[in-house]
Design a protein around this motif. Sequence first.
Motif, short mmCIF file in Angstrom:
data_model
loop_
_atom_site.label_atom_id
_atom_site.label_comp_id
_atom_site.label_asym_id
_atom_site.label_seq_id
_atom_site.Cartn_x
_atom_site.Cartn_y
_atom_site.Cartn_z
N MET A 115 0.63 -0.88 -0.12
CA MET A 115 -0.36 -0.28 0.26
C MET A 115 0.58 0.81 -0.36
O MET A 115 0.43 2.24 0.00
N GLY A 116 2.08 1.15 0.53
CA GLY A 116 2.77 2.51 0.36
C GLY A 116 2.75 3.10 1.79
O GLY A 116 3.10 4.83 1.32
N TYR A 117 2.56 2.61 3.01
CA TYR A 117 2.68 3.58 3.65
C TYR A 117 4.13 4.43 4.01
O TYR A 117 5.23 3.47 3.54
N ASP A 118 3.94 5.14 4.47
CA ASP A 118 5.51 6.06 5.13
C ASP A 118 5.83 6.03 6.41
O ASP A 118 6.94 6.02 6.56
N ALA A 119 5.00 6.10 7.26
CA ALA A 119 5.45 5.83 8.74
C ALA A 119 4.16 5.26 9.08
O ALA A 119 3.19 5.66 9.00
N MET A 120 4.70 4.66 10.54
CA MET A 120 3.03 4.34 11.67
C MET A 120 4.28 4.55 12.54
O MET A 120 4.73 4.55 12.76
N ALA A 121 3.10 4.31 13.84
CA ALA A 121 2.93 4.59 15.26
C ALA A 121 2.53 3.01 15.45
O ALA A 121 1.68 2.43 14.98
N ILE A 122 3.66 2.68 16.84
CA ILE A 122 3.37 0.76 16.95
C ILE A 122 2.19 1.63 18.37
O ILE A 122 1.75 2.62 19.06
N GLY A 123 1.29 0.65 17.70
CA GLY A 123 -0.04 0.08 18.84
C GLY A 123 0.28 -0.84 20.22
O GLY A 123 1.21 -1.71 19.86
N ASN A 124 -1.19 -1.30 20.84
CA ASN A 124 -1.28 -1.73 22.09
C ASN A 124 -1.29 -3.17 21.37
O ASN A 124 -0.68 -4.42 22.25
N HIS A 125 -1.90 -3.72 20.15
CA HIS A 125 -2.02 -4.81 20.25
C HIS A 125 -0.48 -5.15 18.79
O HIS A 125 -0.26 -6.71 18.52
N GLU A 126 0.32 -5.03 18.72
CA GLU A 126 1.36 -5.33 18.20
C GLU A 126 2.28 -5.73 19.26
O GLU A 126 3.41 -6.69 18.55
N PHE A 127 1.80 -5.69 20.21
CA PHE A 127 2.53 -6.65 21.51
C PHE A 127 1.36 -7.71 21.51
O PHE A 127 2.20 -8.73 22.07
N GLU A 128 1.09 -8.31 20.34
CA GLU A 128 -0.26 -9.28 20.49
C GLU A 128 0.93 -11.05 21.28
O GLU A 128 0.26 -12.07 21.89
N TYR A 129 1.97 -11.17 20.44
CA TYR A 129 2.83 -12.31 19.66
C TYR A 129 3.86 -11.65 21.08
O TYR A 129 4.63 -12.95 20.84
N GLY A 130 4.10 -10.96 21.96
CA GLY A 130 5.13 -11.01 22.48
C GLY A 130 6.53 -9.15 21.74
O GLY A 130 6.04 -9.31 21.01
N HIS A 131 7.02 -8.35 22.93
CA HIS A 131 7.64 -7.92 22.24
C HIS A 131 9.00 -7.96 21.37
O HIS A 131 9.26 -7.48 20.15
N GLU A 132 9.14 -9.40 21.38
CA GLU A 132 10.34 -10.30 20.88
C GLU A 132 9.75 -10.20 19.77
O GLU A 132 11.07 -9.79 18.19
#
Length: 529
Positions: A115-132
């Motif tokens: 889709m060609g995104y330029d940047a994103m911020a991190i949300g809480n759901h990005e940690f659903e599988y752990g920070h590593e």
Amino acid sequence: MTRTRFTLLLVLFVSIFSGCNANDPAPAAPAAQTQTDTIVTLLFTNDVESAYDPIPAFWLDDISMIGGIAEMTTLIESLRATQPNVFLFDSGDIFTGALAKLTDGKLAFELMITMGYDAMAIGNHEFEYGHEIFAWEKNRAPFPVLGANFFYKDTDHPYAQAHTILERDGVRIGVIGIMGQDAATAIIPSYIAPLDVRDPAEAVRKSVAELRDQVDLIVLLTHQGKTAPMQTDAETDPRLQRDIDADIALAGAVEGIDILFAGHADAGTPEPVVHPQTGTLIMQTYGQATHLGYLQLTLDSETRAIKAYDGKLIPVEASQLIPDSNILAKLKQYRDAHGEIMVKVGATEAPMIRRYIEESDIGNLFADIFVAATGADIGFVHGGSLRKDLPEGDVRLVDILDSYPFVDSVNVKEMSGGQIRRALEQSLTFERGMLQLSGLEMTYDLEQPNYSRIVTLEKNGQPVLDTDMFTVAAPGFLTEGGDLYDSFPESEVIRSVGKVSDVIIEYFRNNEVVDLPARGRQWQVVKPQ
């Protein structure tokens, strides 16, 4: 949403698409006010949460199907083709759902790359599988994945990139990303325990000082505020509306932020909110890829100050947009690689609908399943974990995984009646939705102050005393104290019986047709007028 807000949204939709066909849904670029004034077009999303397919827009009068990531991509490409200086941002929560779970989030990044995104911020759901896992998977992105206030615990070592500078046709934009400290409590605690989520204002202030003199605009991507209610038609229910107070406060606390695109609350802004002191333009979509955020700016030829702006939310009206073939191909590739998720695991006699601040069929069912699987006295499931309704008739593996997409286990603990009462009183604040329960009957009065709303609490017709002891089955998210439920971690886990999704799938496979569970477990006391 209210009728007034819907009417405004519809007017905005018509103004954008009038005179255009489905293959050319974007407006012509407005003429700059002078020969050297610059037009900048900022597009944004938030809380997509793996909502990749169009859904029935049963809450809207004039749209039959809404959303769809392939349809949204077509809309984005048409705007890129017709508007000047287009940038695309996301404010977090790209993970959740069956395919995100099975691929550790790879698919979400693959789609964003296409889709060609330029940047994103991190949300809480990005940690659903752990920070590593997230730390590894975000390396797939050719665009910056930003989290200025994330640090490894008790160090000054950053977990993620704080900010970036984007340049296109002479326009320079500084982009900063943060996640709110409250959003950090909407994660399985152990999955983010090795990280500190620090004060957003301090982190943003430091990045603004670094960027301000080198760029024309500063865009802040935030993931903060009150947790969004997970209910398909949430935007139509005034009881569920979240505010953007945290974003307004942050925009006022730090000078120099031109634009703030927010996430986490799914608090749609049909037009920009302007901070009265700093002039920061604040916007957010309703999430789940149902709307594309649009903000077009006119920059002064000499000062590069914002002279004019036009902001709106564009509904992704699926029937009017030809799905992007590249996105469809990528979805097919990943779905074909995991064909097992389309296998039937059971059936229902009727749809199982989720509600955020009410007793719901799917919530009652899952709580009952936890009790059946463990032999516990009581079962709980938190309303915010229920991410999709179950269909009537055949239920596939993907339906279960999308309904409860998280990876925690069903745990059993011993809890006192007093601890259970505290949890239910917090539930009745509706800060994180209503706990769904099995094995208890409760009446409550919403006219009473928070933490004093339970009128009666019984088990099998007998009052629950604070000193009574019960075995309680609940997901690991709750038993670790997620969503601020602090009475659950006060006792140790006695045993676990497997992942939540596995327990639910086994129940469906063992029952030919799953009936609607009994209602009437949580009743609001309504006083006569």
